[in-house]
Design an enzyme around this catalytic site. Structure first.
Site, PDB file in Angstrom:
ATOM      1  N   HIS A   1       0.833  -1.207   0.000  1.00 24.95           N
ATOM      2  CA  HIS A   1       0.000   0.000   0.000  1.00 24.95           C
ATOM      3  C   HIS A   1       0.867   1.256   0.000  1.00 24.95           C
ATOM      4  CE1 HIS A   1      -3.098   2.826   0.749  1.00 24.95           C
ATOM      5  NE2 HIS A   1      -2.502   3.216   1.861  1.00 24.95           N
TER       6      HIS A   1
ATOM      7  N   GLU B   1      -7.099 -11.294 -13.182  1.00 20.00           N
ATOM      8  CA  GLU B   1      -6.002 -11.297 -12.219  1.00 20.00           C
ATOM      9  C   GLU B   1      -5.853 -12.654 -11.540  1.00 20.00           C
ATOM     10  OE1 GLU B   1      -6.725  -8.268  -9.227  1.00 20.00           O
ATOM     11  OE2 GLU B   1      -8.879  -8.574  -9.322  1.00 20.00           O
TER      12      GLU B   1
ATOM     13  N   ASP C   1      -1.999  -9.044  -8.780  1.00 21.79           N
ATOM     14  CA  ASP C   1      -2.533 -10.323  -8.300  1.00 21.79           C
ATOM     15  C   ASP C   1      -2.226 -11.455  -9.271  1.00 21.79           C
ATOM     16  OD1 ASP C   1      -3.673  -9.965  -5.744  1.00 21.79           O
ATOM     17  OD2 ASP C   1      -5.231  -8.715  -6.646  1.00 21.79           O
TER      18      ASP C   1
HETATM   19  C1  PEP Z   1      -3.929  -5.942  -9.426  1.00 24.45           C
HETATM   20  O1  PEP Z   1      -4.142  -6.942  -8.744  1.00 24.45           O
HETATM   21  O2  PEP Z   1      -3.038  -5.864 -10.294  1.00 24.45           O
HETATM   22  C2  PEP Z   1      -4.737  -4.731  -9.219  1.00 24.45           C
HETATM   23  C3  PEP Z   1      -4.624  -3.693 -10.026  1.00 24.45           C
HETATM   24  O3  PEP Z   1      -5.579  -4.692  -8.153  1.00 24.45           O
HETATM   25  P1  PEP Z   1      -5.133  -4.445  -6.629  1.00 24.45           P
HETATM   26  O4  PEP Z   1      -3.680  -3.997  -6.668  1.00 24.45           O
HETATM   27  O5  PEP Z   1      -6.022  -3.387  -6.099  1.00 24.45           O
HETATM   28  O6  PEP Z   1      -5.337  -5.787  -6.043  1.00 24.45           O
HETATM   29 MG    MG Z   2      -5.981  -7.136  -7.603  1.00 28.62          MG
END
Ligand code: PEP
Ligand code: MG
Length: 539
Positions: A188, A430, A454
């Protein structure tokens, strides 16, 4: 002077002062003590005064940008002055309980009473009381709380780790950089730093032993270095390096206002990843041609009850209006995994990344999902809104989500509430099963957007937040590229399109590869847009 090394996750240089953010849980025991009542009351009065000052500061800060939210803090002040509450505290003190327990028990009784009122507004305020209680207890017990919502000028936030809820109320005007002990490139902290266009270095060993509050720091987010209390020569070198970089960036930003075409004339849409309406200014400034990923779960963090339909509607509408006629892809809730929301009381899972998260949760928590769909549909009347479901593994999930979307559309039609009847619906690809089966899934959607963060973690079975496994974070290796190719080709075979909205989309080394694989849209942190467009133009 000390030089600490970590993982560079958001480039640039900043020079500022450490604000060390330590989260310590407040522990209160129900023991009685022999401290004289007069002393306890004196400490209570002092702590109340300090807490009120803190609330006033938050109120003043919010008043300018978010007057509605500010009103809540005004109410908090009144609560602290409520005579019924102080009478309760006195009762406990008179029985001989320690001050912290007397305050905690009184608040909890007060909260229970409010919760039982048949008034939704008062019930929400009851939950807010937990926050006031936490601040008051910290002041009583002298547990310093560095409030990330009001930082002094030129702050560099130093922490073990920063979760989304730690930073939801972050004072964006005064923060110059982040340094954390934990975290990797898709943590994050990394995503937030990119969104704010400030340097960040994560994964710095023994960080908190080496930095104290107020230390002067240079964060080099390109090299992954943190220089603690630099000598004059080093500081001067960095000041001039920073000046040079700032000038280059200014030039690139000017050019980013134009669309980006490859040499063969293909336009690649370059759009932004955002988490809140607060990110819109930055995205527009950096040349975003729309929003490719609106991470709506951020609206649900750092609070005690979920945002209602109207609050969500406002947050979606304002983004749609600001980008109109450009597209805004609103991703439905992606809760779970590393984004936990305590007030939903979800079951504890041994393996949250493989658990009931994102669309799986929304299909179970139907009211939560429908409320969000209603808010998105209502916002679609004000701009070019698209809907995107996260974490789709199989086609049945799309069918079920679309059925719920249709029910909500029908309800709105009955009530004669406007929405875009032709709203487009896509999914995030993903999970490997979705990519491998893209040629079937494409018939149920209008577009794909690949979540490489992901997709990489599930392809290599390596938790994306575990820095010990960062050697397995290989989004540019053949296994992930093959899945991307399958997805792109499946969409093109039906005249549809595929974007990428994981961190890979903004990676200068990855952009040529993704464009070569036929990707049509790249969605990234706003700060990466100017350079990405330059790269596209060179291909
Ligand atoms: C990802 O998984 O690439 C994505 C963009 O979603 P998040 O990072 O919010 O899981
Ligand atoms: Mg994701």
């Amino acid at each position: 002077m000390k030089i600490l090394i970590g993982v560079p996750v958001s480039k640039g240089i900043s020079i500022g002062f450490a604000r060390v953010y330590v989260k310590e849980k407040v522990k209160v025991t129900d023991a009685k003590d022999s401290v004289p009542i007069s002393e306890k009351k004196e400490l209570l009065a002092k702590s109340l005064k300090k807490t009120k000052e803190e609330i006033k500061l938050t109120y003043e800060n919010l008043k300018k940008t978010n007057p509605k939210e500010a009103e809540i803090f005004e109410a908090h002040l009144l609560i602290l002055e409520d005579p019924a509450l102080s009478e309760k505290i006195d009762e406990y003190l008179n029985k001989g309980y320690n001050l912290a327990y007397s305050v905690k028990a009184s608040f909890e009784e007060f909260i229970e009473t409010l919760k039982n009122l048949q008034n939704e507004y008062m019930k929400e305020r009851a939950n807010d009381l937990y926050d006031i209680l936490d601040s008051l207890l910290r002041n009583i017990l002298h547990i310093e709380k560095i409030n990330l919502s009001s930082l002094p000028k030129d702050s560099i936030v130093v922490a073990e780790d920063l979760t989304p809820s730690d930073t939801a109320a972050l004072d964006r005007n005064n923060v110059l950089g982040f340094v954390t002990e934990k975290g990797g490139p898709t943590s994050h902290t990394a995503i937030l730093a990119e969104a704010l266009n400030i340097p960040a270095v994560v994964g710095v060993n023994n960080l908190l032993q080496n930095i104290k509050n107020g230390d002067e720091l240079i964060v080099d987010g390109t090299k992954g270095e943190v220089i603690v209390n630099p000598d004059n020569e080093t500081k001067e070198r960095y000041v001039s390096l920073k000046k040079e970089k700032d000038e280059q960036e200014k030039l690139l930003k000017e050019k980013a206002k134009e669309f980006a075409y490859t040499k063969s004339g293909k336009r690649i849409e370059v759009v932004a990843n955002i988490g809140s309406p607060k990110d819109v200014d930055k995205a527009l400034e950096m040349g975003a041609e729309g929003v490719g990923l609106y991470r709506t779960e951020f609206l649900f963090l750092d609070r005690t009850v979920p945002p209602g339909e109207d609050e969500q509607f406002e947050a979606y509408k304002v983004v749609a209006e600001r980008f109109k006629p450009h597209p805004v892809i609103i991703r439905t809730l992606d809760i779970g995994g590393d984004k936990q929301i305590p007030y939903l009381n979800l079951e504890h899972e041994l393996n949250p990344f493989l658990g009931v998260r994102a669309i799986r949760l929304c299909l179970k928590e139907k009211e939560l999902f429908k409320t969000q769909l209603r808010a998105i549909l209502r916002a679609s009347a004000y701009g070019n809104v698209l809907i995107m479901y996260p974490m789709i593994a199989i086609k049945d999930e799309i069918i079920e989500a679309n059925n719920m979307l249709n029910e909500v559309k029908e309800e709105l039609r009955m009530k004669k509430i406007q929405f875009d009847e032709n709203i487009k619906v896509g999914i995030m690809v993903e999970i490997p099963s979705a990519a491998l089966n893209a040629d079937e899934l494409i018939d149920y959607v209008d577009f794909f957007s690949i979540g490489t963060n992901d997709l990489t973690q599930y392809t290599f079975a390596a938790d994306r937040t575990n820095e010990g496994l960062s050697y397995l974070y290989r989004p540019l290796d053949a296994p992930v590229l093959k899945l991307i190719k399958l997805t792109v080709d499946a969409s093109h075979s039906r005249g549809k399109w595929t974007g990428v909205c994981g961190e890979l989309a903004g990676d200068p080394d990855a952009i040529p590869v993704l464009v070569d694989l036929g990707v049509d849209e790249l969605s990234m942190s706003p700060s990466k847009i100017p350079e990405a467009k330059e790269i596209i133009r060179s291909l």
